[in-house]
Design an enzyme around this catalytic site. Structure first.
Site, mmCIF file in Angstrom:
data_model
loop_
_atom_site.group_PDB
_atom_site.id
_atom_site.type_symbol
_atom_site.label_atom_id
_atom_site.label_comp_id
_atom_site.label_asym_id
_atom_site.label_seq_id
_atom_site.Cartn_x
_atom_site.Cartn_y
_atom_site.Cartn_z
ATOM 1 N N LYS A 276 0.828 -1.208 0.000
ATOM 2 C CA LYS A 276 0.000 0.000 0.000
ATOM 3 C C LYS A 276 0.863 1.259 0.000
ATOM 4 O O LYS A 276 1.952 1.292 0.583
ATOM 5 C CB LYS A 276 -0.907 -0.049 1.226
ATOM 6 N N SER B 36 -10.059 -1.348 6.925
ATOM 7 C CA SER B 36 -9.394 -1.034 5.659
ATOM 8 C C SER B 36 -8.768 -2.192 4.904
ATOM 9 O O SER B 36 -8.416 -2.040 3.737
ATOM 10 C CB SER B 36 -8.331 0.048 5.881
ATOM 11 N N SER C 157 -9.637 1.184 3.080
ATOM 12 C CA SER C 157 -8.775 2.013 2.253
ATOM 13 C C SER C 157 -7.740 1.232 1.434
ATOM 14 O O SER C 157 -7.097 1.810 0.562
ATOM 15 C CB SER C 157 -8.046 3.018 3.153
#
Length: 539
Positions: free
Chosen positions: A133, A232, A208
């Site tokens: 990420k 997330s 996310s």
């Protein structure tokens, strides 16, 4: 006249576009049109990937490691295959922020040379490609966390986890998209645009860690490293048919990452591995825990993988409703399928009612906006607040420390009651033991259309408790079985607003996932129980 934020975005996108190798660009005649919603079969039907590349990118982590170890595959071949498939994924669903393909292939070659020269593997992850990420610092790569203001920031160092993975032999080859500040379940920013679902590009990928979810869904990564502060890794996993671990804090290194809400420490963000099968989730988690993460992040516990010793007959709790929003038909069906499969296998499932879930969620949302939105506003600079974060602006209020203390007392009291509830569950089970794990929804809806409202009650509760959860796939939306009941009557305006957005016809091919939660630091047990659930569901 182009605004400053627009100019920054243009520059960042031009930089990213230059990172895409010409050899991985999809020819115009093979590029699916916008009317093609399901692009998940593109690697197989386009003719752009050969048989070996498909075999490599469809293989589990353990088998990738075995094939490299027995010299059936070179690390270079594995790296090239995943770089290629990741590049195709990005061109179709917009899931990458940084493409480090050249560096990854060079690193893989070095690993092959090391193996030939030394006669041993570099480490337990020798040659394993891992996507990561955007919030992780990777030396020489940009790190924006969705802010256009940060889009030209180049990391001068590696995060603790990146350093650890490289020392174990992994090959880091790309960074993935997330929403601004990692604070939305819709992976979209003005900086990078909208990330879409490979199975149906009209559907969201969650957030996310949505870029990781989309990339794994497409088969462009064997392991993705997301993060979780309110759901997330669990939302993207549930919406993409994946497995993920929301680890307990201080088990997996997080030092050296960039926070989208720097200074918010009331709810801890944690790293969460994401994979396409539960065995791969166990593999990567075991390797990280067994290789002294404390040496990379001093806040990490010096606790290696602890093998759970579980009874033959297991007891599970099932939380069907959190007191605020009931789940839609496909999620209810997924819960019923899971409960029935476990009972058919000889396990026990009892009902569980969450304690003060709405109040705990209120605490969490207040913590997230406790600075009055000042940090986000300052770092947006002249960039307008995106639609996906309007909820944060609406709740933003500079909270005095006396109120924070009050909220922390409330959170601690709910946690205390829940711990006692877990212990007291022994009075409900036939085994005389407390439940082994708790199954609950991730979301009240399946994968659903972009920009639809979502609700964090089923996930954020466990972030406030800091209990580990494993998300797992169950089924997909069925157009006949998952219609809204004609007799449905909402219990509140909030539930009505949420349910009004659910239309089964708009959720075609949407994934439905659930989560399995265990008490704090029982990450290994959560993964092992998820393996049991996966095995009974897949019978």
């Amino acid at each position: 006249m182009v605004a400053n934020w627009e100019a920054r975005i243009q520059k960042a996108r031009e930089r990213r576009e230059k990172q895409l190798p010409d050899e991985y660009r999809i020819p115009a005649e093979k590029l699916p049109g916008d009317d093609v919603k399901d692009v998940s079969r593109f690697p197989y039907e386009s003719g752009l990937m050969n048989k070996k590349e498909l075999e490599i990118t469809d293989t589990s982590v353990a088998d990738i490691m075995a094939n490299i170890a027995n010299k059936q595959w070179k690390a270079e071949d594995v790296a090239r295959s995943f770089c290629k498939r990741a590049a195709y994924a990005h061109q179709l669903v917009n899931c990458l922020t940084e493409m480090m393909f050249e560096q990854a292939i060079s690193r893989a070659k070095e690993l092959d040379e090391y193996y030939e020269r030394e006669g041993k593997l570099f480490g337990p992850l020798h040659g394993l490609p891992i996507s990561i990420k955007d919030q992780h610092n990777i030396k020489g790569a940009a790190i924006s966390v969705g802010y256009s203001k940060w889009s030209q920031d180049i990391s001068p160092f590696d995060s603790a986890l990146v350093s650890m993975l490289r020392d174990l032999g992994a090959v880091i080859y790309c960074k993935t998209t997330g929403p601004l500040a990692n604070m939305s379940t819709e992976t979209e920013t003005r900086l990078w645009g909208l990330t879409t679902n490979p199975k149906n590009r009209d559907l969201g990928v969650g957030g996310s860690s949505g870029g990781e979810g989309a990339l794994l869904n497409f088969g462009g990564s064997p392991v993705g490293m997301g993060s979780d502060i309110g759901g997330s890794v669990r939302f993207p996993s549930a919406f993409n048919g994946l497995y993920a671990l929301r680890a307990s804090a201080n088990r997996i290194p997080i030092a050296g990452t960039r926070s989208g809400l720097a200074g918010q420490a009331h709810i801890k963000a944690v790293i969460g591995p994401m994979t396409r099968d539960v065995e791969s989730l166990e593999y990567i988690t075991r390797v990280i825990l067994d290789n002294n993460p404390t040496a990379y992040d001093f806040d990490c516990m010096p606790t290696p993988w602890r093998e759970p010793h579980l009874a033959q007959k297991l007891s599970f709790g099932i939380m069907r409703f959190d007191g605020t929003c009931r789940v839609t038909p496909p999620v209810e069906r997924a819960m019923n399928m899971t409960v029935q499969a476990l009972r058919d296998a000889g396990h026990e499932v009892i009902e569980w009612e969450g304690i003060d879930v709405p109040e705990m969620v209120r605490c969490v949302s207040t913590f997230f906006a406790a600075d009055g939105g000042k940090f986000v506003d300052e770092n947006l600079e002249d960039e307008p607040l995106p639609q996906a974060l309007e909820w944060l602006s609406a709740q933003a209020k500079d909270i005095p420390s006396s109120k924070i203390w009050e909220l922390q007392r409330t959170r601690a009291e709910i946690e205390k009651k829940t711990i006692q509830q877990w212990k007291d569950s022994k009075n409900q089970t036939s085994t005389g033991r407390p439940i082994d794990g708790l199954i609950s929804p991730v979301s009240f809806v399946p994968s659903h259309p972009h920009h639809s409202p979502t609700y964090l009650g089923y996930t954020a509760y466990w972030n406030a408790m800091d209990w580990p959860s494993v998300s797992f796939p169950v089924t997909t939306v069925d157009q006949e079985l998952d219609q809204t009941p004609q007799d449905f009557v909402p219990i509140s305006n909030q539930e009505k607003e949420l349910w009004d957005t659910y239309k089964v016809s708009e959720c075609k091919d949407g994934f439905v996932g659930l989560q399995l939660t265990c008490p704090k630091y029982q990450d290994e047990t959560a993964i092992t129980l998820a393996k049991t659930v996966a095995s009974v569901l897949n019978k």
